[in-house]
Design a protein around this motif. Sequence first.
Motif, PDB file in Angstrom:
ATOM      1  N   LEU A  46       0.861  -1.178   0.000  1.00 51.10           N
ATOM      2  CA  LEU A  46       0.000   0.000   0.000  1.00 51.10           C
ATOM      3  C   LEU A  46       0.901   1.234   0.000  1.00 51.10           C
ATOM      4  O   LEU A  46       1.738   1.398   0.886  1.00 51.10           O
ATOM      5  N   ILE A  47       0.735   2.079  -1.000  1.00 51.20           N
ATOM      6  CA  ILE A  47       1.587   3.256  -1.163  1.00 51.20           C
ATOM      7  C   ILE A  47       0.714   4.499  -1.110  1.00 51.20           C
ATOM      8  O   ILE A  47      -0.293   4.584  -1.812  1.00 51.20           O
ATOM      9  N   GLY A  48       1.085   5.447  -0.267  1.00 51.60           N
ATOM     10  CA  GLY A  48       0.331   6.691  -0.173  1.00 51.60           C
ATOM     11  C   GLY A  48       0.897   7.568   0.925  1.00 51.60           C
ATOM     12  O   GLY A  48       2.007   7.358   1.412  1.00 51.60           O
ATOM     13  N   LYS A  56      -5.609   8.280  14.996  1.00 51.51           N
ATOM     14  CA  LYS A  56      -5.729   7.057  14.209  1.00 51.51           C
ATOM     15  C   LYS A  56      -4.892   7.223  12.939  1.00 51.51           C
ATOM     16  O   LYS A  56      -4.939   8.265  12.287  1.00 51.51           O
ATOM     17  N   ALA A  57      -4.138   6.188  12.609  1.00 48.68           N
ATOM     18  CA  ALA A  57      -3.328   6.225  11.394  1.00 48.68           C
ATOM     19  C   ALA A  57      -4.223   6.077  10.174  1.00 48.68           C
ATOM     20  O   ALA A  57      -5.090   5.206  10.126  1.00 48.68           O
ATOM     21  N   ILE A  58      -4.013   6.963   9.198  1.00 46.45           N
ATOM     22  CA  ILE A  58      -4.756   6.874   7.939  1.00 46.45           C
ATOM     23  C   ILE A  58      -3.766   6.960   6.785  1.00 46.45           C
ATOM     24  O   ILE A  58      -2.680   7.537   6.909  1.00 46.45           O
ATOM     25  N   VAL A  59      -4.128   6.366   5.687  1.00 40.25           N
ATOM     26  CA  VAL A  59      -3.345   6.482   4.459  1.00 40.25           C
ATOM     27  C   VAL A  59      -4.292   6.976   3.378  1.00 40.25           C
ATOM     28  O   VAL A  59      -5.447   6.532   3.291  1.00 40.25           O
ATOM     29  N   ALA A  60      -3.818   7.944   2.593  1.00 39.49           N
ATOM     30  CA  ALA A  60      -4.654   8.564   1.564  1.00 39.49           C
ATOM     31  C   ALA A  60      -3.767   8.969   0.386  1.00 39.49           C
ATOM     32  O   ALA A  60      -2.552   8.760   0.400  1.00 39.49           O
ATOM     33  N   TYR A  61      -4.389   9.572  -0.600  1.00 37.28           N
ATOM     34  CA  TYR A  61      -3.689  10.069  -1.785  1.00 37.28           C
ATOM     35  C   TYR A  61      -2.597  11.046  -1.379  1.00 37.28           C
ATOM     36  O   TYR A  61      -2.814  11.928  -0.547  1.00 37.28           O
ATOM     37  N   ASP A  62      -1.408  10.876  -1.950  1.00 36.24           N
ATOM     38  CA  ASP A  62      -0.268  11.752  -1.668  1.00 36.24           C
ATOM     39  C   ASP A  62      -0.253  12.865  -2.711  1.00 36.24           C
ATOM     40  O   ASP A  62       0.116  12.630  -3.860  1.00 36.24           O
ATOM     41  N   ASP A  63      -0.675  14.072  -2.314  1.00 37.04           N
ATOM     42  CA  ASP A  63      -0.732  15.196  -3.241  1.00 37.04           C
ATOM     43  C   ASP A  63       0.646  15.598  -3.752  1.00 37.04           C
ATOM     44  O   ASP A  63       0.775  16.032  -4.892  1.00 37.04           O
ATOM     45  N   TYR A  64       1.679  15.466  -2.929  1.00 35.03           N
ATOM     46  CA  TYR A  64       3.020  15.894  -3.319  1.00 35.03           C
ATOM     47  C   TYR A  64       3.606  14.965  -4.376  1.00 35.03           C
ATOM     48  O   TYR A  64       4.101  15.411  -5.404  1.00 35.03           O
ATOM     49  N   ASN A  65       3.568  13.652  -4.125  1.00 34.79           N
ATOM     50  CA  ASN A  65       4.146  12.681  -5.059  1.00 34.79           C
ATOM     51  C   ASN A  65       3.145  12.167  -6.089  1.00 34.79           C
ATOM     52  O   ASN A  65       3.510  11.407  -6.982  1.00 34.79           O
TER      53      ASN A  65
END
Length: 136
Positions: A46-48, A56-65
Amino acid sequence: MTDDTGSILVKGANISFLWLEEDQQYYDNNQRVTQYLLKDKKEVLLIGNVSLEDNKAIVAYDDYNKTFGVGDIDEINLYNDSVPLLNQAKAYAAVFAVLMAIIIVTPTSMDGRKLDITKPNFSFLKLKNQKKKNLK
């Protein structure tokens, strides 16, 4: 998403699915919907962008990369191993193409057993440049 190491909330907007098995595809309100399978015991990557919201840890779209995806880790590793080889092959192909172009435009002639190689005539390039200057 939960595994043996813990859990993380995945905000699924803009996520890409890479090399995962497609379960089914259907249309809902004129939009194509595709479902993918995340099989039990299958390793995925999972990449983001990981951050904390309300502790709480969340992973979402990376606007920078500009990245966000989940994919089969074996396929991703194979891709990462092959990309440098493909880039190197492209560089060699470009050098080979330039050398072949030089060989093709170089005038040659045979005089008995003697091969005469003369300097290529690139005067057509000079004419184009002169026409551009005259137009200015």
